[in-house]
Design an enzyme around this catalytic site. Structure first.
Site, PDB file in Angstrom:
ATOM      1  N   ASP A   1       0.870  -1.015  -0.257  1.00 45.28           N
ATOM      2  CA  ASP A   1      -0.072   0.117  -0.517  1.00 45.28           C
ATOM      3  C   ASP A   1       0.919   1.112   0.215  1.00 45.28           C
ATOM      4  O   ASP A   1       0.604   2.099  -0.304  1.00 45.28           O
ATOM      5  CB  ASP A   1      -1.071  -0.526   1.089  1.00 45.28           C
ATOM      6  CG  ASP A   1      -0.455  -0.376   1.906  1.00 45.28           C
ATOM      7  OD1 ASP A   1       0.780  -0.933   3.054  1.00 45.28           O
ATOM      8  OD2 ASP A   1      -0.794  -0.076   3.412  1.00 45.28           O
ATOM      9  N   LEU A   2       1.957   1.267   0.322  1.00 49.04           N
ATOM     10  CA  LEU A   2       2.946   2.552   1.113  1.00 49.04           C
ATOM     11  C   LEU A   2       3.987   2.280  -0.290  1.00 49.04           C
ATOM     12  O   LEU A   2       3.967   3.650  -0.755  1.00 49.04           O
ATOM     13  CB  LEU A   2       3.570   2.283   2.271  1.00 49.04           C
ATOM     14  CG  LEU A   2       3.264   2.046   3.377  1.00 49.04           C
ATOM     15  CD1 LEU A   2       4.117   2.009   4.510  1.00 49.04           C
ATOM     16  CD2 LEU A   2       2.452   3.229   4.344  1.00 49.04           C
TER      17      LEU A   2
END
Length: 257
Positions: free
Chosen positions: A107-108
Site C-alpha cells: 500500500d505504501l
C-alpha cells in the site's frame, strides 16, 4: 490506457475497481476484510462481473491470506495473471528509496509511486486502519511514518471504556464539550488534525522543503471538517499508484503477454 482491474486488499476493506480508456476509476466491490463471509462475497462479486473484459490486473495486498484466493479468482474469471505489487518490484521502478525496501508494504509502495509520478515532492497521509505518512522528496521516498488510525483508535476506546458507547462524529466550533458526543468529536477531530499537522511541520522542518500534503483514506471525509491545515484530497490515491505502476511496466516491456 487499456482496461485494467485494480485490487486493494487492506486490513479493513478489500476494494475492487476498474479503469478504462476514460481513466475514470469505477469501484465495483467493497468487502470487509474481517467479515466471516468475505471469501463468499468475493466469489459472488467476481461471478457477477465475469462478463467484464480486462487486459491487465494489478493487486496491492497487506493481508497475505487473501492474496492467493484473489489471484485464483482473477485467473479463473478473466484468464489473467495479475501483477503483484510488493518489495520485489521496487528495484524495477524508477522511484528511488532511502529506506529498507523489504519493510515497505504494498500500500505504501502504491501511494508513494502515485506521489512520485504526480507531485515529485509530497507527503501522502493515508487515514486508514493506521495513519501513514509517505514522504517523497525530489523523486526519492526518503521515509515513512506509521501512527494510530482514526477508526481503530475510536473502536479501541469504546471497547475499553465501560461507560462509553459508539459516537457519531459531528463538527463543533466550541472547544468546551457540553455532552459526551461533543467531547469525543472534539477530542478525535481536533486531536487527529493536530497530530497530522504537527508531524507534517516536523517533516518539513527536517527536509527543509514546503511539501504539499496529500490526504487519502476512508477516514478523511469523517475528519475533514476539523482539519485546519492546507491539503489536497486524493480519494483514489492508492488506485492511481497501481495504475501508474502497471503503466510503467507496460511501457518498458516488463510485462510479458
Amino acid at each position: 490506457m487499456k482496461s485494467l482491474l485494480l485490487v486493494d486488499i487492506g486490513n479493513t476493506l478489500i476494494k475492487i475497481a476498474m479503469i478504462y480508456d476514460s481513466e475514470i476509476i469505477e469501484q465495483w466491490a467493497v468487502i470487509e476484510t474481517k467479515s466471516k463471509t468475505a471469501i463468499d462475497q468475493l466469489k459472488k462479486a467476481f461471478k457477477l462481473n465475469k462478463k467484464l473484459h480486462f487486459e491487465e490486473a494489478v493487486i496491492s495486498c497487506v493481508v497475505p491470506n487473501f492474496l492467493i484466493i484473489i489471484e485464483k479468482l482473477i485467473v479463473f474469471t478473466y484468464n489473467l495473471k495479475p501483477l503483484i505489487v510488493d518489495f520485489n518490484l521496487l528495484s524495477s521502478l524508477p522511484l528511488k528509496l532511502n529506506l529498507e525496501n523489504r519493510q515497505l508494504g504494498s500500500d505504501l509502495i502504491a501511494l508513494s509511486y502515485a506521489a512520485y509520478t504526480k507531485y515529485h515532492n509530497a507527503i501522502v497521509v493515508s487515514l486508514g486502519t493506521a495513519t501513514t505518512y509517505s514522504i517523497v522528496v525530489n523523486d526519492v521516498l526518503v521515509g515513512v511514518i506509521i501512527g494510530p488510525g482514526f477508526s481503530t483508535s475510536k473502536d479501541a476506546l469504546i471497547d475499553n471504556a465501560a461507560l462509553l458507547v459508539d459516537f457519531e462524529m459531528q463538527h463543533y466550533q466550541s472547544m468546551l464539550g457540553k455532552n459526551t458526543n461533543h467531547a469525543l468529536s472534539i477530542g478525535y477531530g481536533y486531536g487527529f488534525s493536530a497530530m497530522i499537522n504537527s508531524i507534517v511541520v516536523r517533516i518539513q522542518n527536517e527536509t527543509n522543503i514546503s511539501l504539499p500534503v496529500i490526504l487519502t483514506g476512508g477516514s478523511v471525509p469523517i475528519l475533514k471538517s476539523y482539519f485546519d491545515f492546507s491539503y489536497i484530497y486524493e480519494p483514489q490515491m492508492l488506485f492511481l499508484g497501481l495504475v501508474d505502476i502497471i503503466k510503467y511496466f507496460r511501457s518498458n516491456n516488463k510485462i510479458k503477454d
